[in-house]
Design a protein around this motif. Structure first.
Motif, PDB file in Angstrom:
ATOM      1  N   LEU A 231      45.826  76.821  26.334  1.00 24.69           N
ATOM      2  CA  LEU A 231      46.680  76.624  25.169  1.00 24.69           C
ATOM      3  C   LEU A 231      48.020  75.999  25.557  1.00 24.69           C
ATOM      4  O   LEU A 231      48.544  75.134  24.844  1.00 24.69           O
ATOM      5  CB  LEU A 231      46.896  77.963  24.459  1.00 24.69           C
ATOM      6  CG  LEU A 231      47.585  77.899  23.092  1.00 24.69           C
ATOM      7  CD1 LEU A 231      46.714  77.148  22.096  1.00 24.69           C
ATOM      8  CD2 LEU A 231      47.878  79.304  22.570  1.00 24.69           C
ATOM      9  N   LEU A 232      48.587  76.421  26.689  1.00 25.04           N
ATOM     10  CA  LEU A 232      49.851  75.838  27.145  1.00 25.04           C
ATOM     11  C   LEU A 232      49.680  74.359  27.501  1.00 25.04           C
ATOM     12  O   LEU A 232      50.514  73.516  27.131  1.00 25.04           O
ATOM     13  CB  LEU A 232      50.373  76.613  28.356  1.00 25.04           C
ATOM     14  CG  LEU A 232      50.928  78.021  28.069  1.00 25.04           C
ATOM     15  CD1 LEU A 232      51.341  78.707  29.372  1.00 25.04           C
ATOM     16  CD2 LEU A 232      52.102  77.961  27.106  1.00 25.04           C
ATOM     17  N   LEU A 233      48.607  74.038  28.230  1.00 27.23           N
ATOM     18  CA  LEU A 233      48.364  72.634  28.563  1.00 27.23           C
ATOM     19  C   LEU A 233      48.126  71.804  27.308  1.00 27.23           C
ATOM     20  O   LEU A 233      48.619  70.672  27.194  1.00 27.23           O
ATOM     21  CB  LEU A 233      47.160  72.524  29.503  1.00 27.23           C
ATOM     22  CG  LEU A 233      47.379  72.948  30.954  1.00 27.23           C
ATOM     23  CD1 LEU A 233      46.068  72.900  31.722  1.00 27.23           C
ATOM     24  CD2 LEU A 233      48.413  72.046  31.622  1.00 27.23           C
ATOM     25  N   GLY A 234      47.374  72.364  26.361  1.00 26.84           N
ATOM     26  CA  GLY A 234      47.145  71.647  25.115  1.00 26.84           C
ATOM     27  C   GLY A 234      48.424  71.435  24.324  1.00 26.84           C
ATOM     28  O   GLY A 234      48.632  70.374  23.728  1.00 26.84           O
TER      29      GLY A 234
ATOM     30  N   VAL B 118      43.090  74.909  16.058  1.00 31.84           N
ATOM     31  CA  VAL B 118      41.767  75.529  16.231  1.00 31.84           C
ATOM     32  C   VAL B 118      41.763  76.452  17.440  1.00 31.84           C
ATOM     33  O   VAL B 118      41.161  77.536  17.419  1.00 31.84           O
ATOM     34  CB  VAL B 118      40.684  74.440  16.346  1.00 31.84           C
ATOM     35  CG1 VAL B 118      39.323  75.062  16.662  1.00 31.84           C
ATOM     36  CG2 VAL B 118      40.595  73.640  15.059  1.00 31.84           C
ATOM     37  N   ALA B 119      42.447  76.063  18.507  1.00 25.75           N
ATOM     38  CA  ALA B 119      42.511  76.902  19.707  1.00 25.75           C
ATOM     39  C   ALA B 119      43.250  78.208  19.421  1.00 25.75           C
ATOM     40  O   ALA B 119      42.864  79.270  19.915  1.00 25.75           O
ATOM     41  CB  ALA B 119      43.195  76.142  20.841  1.00 25.75           C
ATOM     42  N   ILE B 120      44.308  78.151  18.622  1.00 21.01           N
ATOM     43  CA  ILE B 120      45.031  79.377  18.263  1.00 21.01           C
ATOM     44  C   ILE B 120      44.137  80.311  17.464  1.00 21.01           C
ATOM     45  O   ILE B 120      44.119  81.529  17.682  1.00 21.01           O
ATOM     46  CB  ILE B 120      46.304  79.021  17.477  1.00 21.01           C
ATOM     47  CG1 ILE B 120      47.305  78.298  18.381  1.00 21.01           C
ATOM     48  CG2 ILE B 120      46.946  80.275  16.895  1.00 21.01           C
ATOM     49  CD1 ILE B 120      48.556  77.847  17.665  1.00 21.01           C
TER      50      ILE B 120
ATOM     51  N   ILE C   4      36.399  78.170  20.058  1.00 21.26           N
ATOM     52  CA  ILE C   4      37.020  77.719  21.308  1.00 21.26           C
ATOM     53  C   ILE C   4      36.342  76.448  21.819  1.00 21.26           C
ATOM     54  O   ILE C   4      37.013  75.520  22.322  1.00 21.26           O
ATOM     55  CB  ILE C   4      36.957  78.835  22.361  1.00 21.26           C
ATOM     56  CG1 ILE C   4      37.940  79.947  22.011  1.00 21.26           C
ATOM     57  CG2 ILE C   4      37.257  78.311  23.754  1.00 21.26           C
ATOM     58  CD1 ILE C   4      39.391  79.538  22.078  1.00 21.26           C
ATOM     59  N   LEU C   5      35.022  76.380  21.713  1.00 22.51           N
ATOM     60  CA  LEU C   5      34.303  75.177  22.142  1.00 22.51           C
ATOM     61  C   LEU C   5      34.720  73.969  21.309  1.00 22.51           C
ATOM     62  O   LEU C   5      34.913  72.865  21.849  1.00 22.51           O
ATOM     63  CB  LEU C   5      32.795  75.410  22.032  1.00 22.51           C
ATOM     64  CG  LEU C   5      31.895  74.233  22.426  1.00 22.51           C
ATOM     65  CD1 LEU C   5      32.126  73.846  23.879  1.00 22.51           C
ATOM     66  CD2 LEU C   5      30.427  74.574  22.179  1.00 22.51           C
ATOM     67  N   ALA C   6      34.867  74.163  19.996  1.00 25.14           N
ATOM     68  CA  ALA C   6      35.316  73.068  19.134  1.00 25.14           C
ATOM     69  C   ALA C   6      36.720  72.608  19.514  1.00 25.14           C
ATOM     70  O   ALA C   6      37.012  71.408  19.542  1.00 25.14           O
ATOM     71  CB  ALA C   6      35.276  73.504  17.671  1.00 25.14           C
ATOM     72  N   ALA C   7      37.593  73.564  19.829  1.00 23.95           N
ATOM     73  CA  ALA C   7      38.953  73.205  20.260  1.00 23.95           C
ATOM     74  C   ALA C   7      38.927  72.416  21.563  1.00 23.95           C
ATOM     75  O   ALA C   7      39.654  71.430  21.719  1.00 23.95           O
ATOM     76  CB  ALA C   7      39.796  74.471  20.415  1.00 23.95           C
ATOM     77  N   GLY C   8      38.077  72.827  22.505  1.00 20.84           N
ATOM     78  CA  GLY C   8      37.977  72.098  23.767  1.00 20.84           C
ATOM     79  C   GLY C   8      37.488  70.673  23.580  1.00 20.84           C
ATOM     80  O   GLY C   8      38.021  69.732  24.180  1.00 20.84           O
TER      81      GLY C   8
END
Length: 224
Positions: A11-14, A97-99, A119-123
């Motif tokens: 999440l931080l990198l994103g 989405v990741a949040i 999480i997969l969709a966010a990735g």
């Protein structure tokens, strides 16, 4: 514990990649004037971006002007506008989405399996946004380098790589790294979940076999 740390790191990198992508989209330092040969007027620096061009004089005064027409831009800058806007939107959507898919987020009543899909969709969105951002960054950089070494291009029109391009490469790397972390986390969770589901089945079958053997021996002893 490790899964939570990976999610926070992703999440931080994103988030860093998303902020960097939005910043690069608005920065004017895509193309910077080159001081070569007879072009040694260092008191004036020219910046060319996607939306405006700026002239900075003696590090004191800077004037910026928005482009009058999109058609006046070169082909690479025209395409870069749309691609960078798309990359910014995709990175922002992936961050949201990741949040939602984080373990510590309770805004959506969903099972762990549904959280894994989120999480997969966010990735995948993070990887897609990073790839979309790399296209205009590399395209503009290749055009600048080709014109720089082209003897037919006037010296006054030659440019160098600006700070926005370097920041764009870093932002794209952060987005792709965040997407890879989320995808790996989801695959690891799937393997752990499948192993956890398969282990009790063998244990139950083994217990059932023992119970049948005990019941049969007990019935035979009573019969005797």
């Amino acid at each position: 514990m490790i899964g939570g740390v990976l999610q926070i790191a992703g999440l931080l990198l994103g988030g860093i990649g998303m902020i960097g992508t939005i910043a690069v989209t608005g920065m004017p330092q895509w193309r910077v004037s080159a001081f070569i040969e007879n072009n040694i007027i260092v008191f004036e620096t020219i910046w060319e971006g996607l939306w405006m061009h700026c002239i900075r004089q003696a590090n004191i005064r800077m004037q910026c002007k928005v482009y009058d027409s999109v058609l006046a831009l070169s082909l690479d800058l025209q395409a870069s506008r749309g691609l960078m806007c798309a990359g910014s939107v995709l990175s922002f959507l992936a961050f949201l989405v990741a949040i939602i898919g984080m373990k510590c987020t309770q805004c959506v009543q969903s099972s762990w399996q549904e959280k894994g899909y989120i999480i997969l969709a966010a990735g995948l969105l993070f990887i897609l946004s990073g790839a979309v951002e790399l296209v205009p960054i590399c395209w503009v950089a290749n055009t600048i380098i080709s014109d720089f070494y082209n003897p037919l291009v006037n010296i006054a029109q030659k440019r160098e790589l600006g700070e926005a391009l370097y920041l764009g490469w870093v932002a794209a790397f952060c987005l792709i790294a965040a997407g890879a972390i989320f995808c790996c986390f989801c695959s690891c969770c799937e393997k752990t979940r499948s192993y956890g589901y398969s282990a009790p089945r063998h244990y139950s079958a083994y217990n059932l076999h023992l119970n049948r053997g005990t019941e049969s021996s007990y019935s035979r002893s009573q019969y005797v």
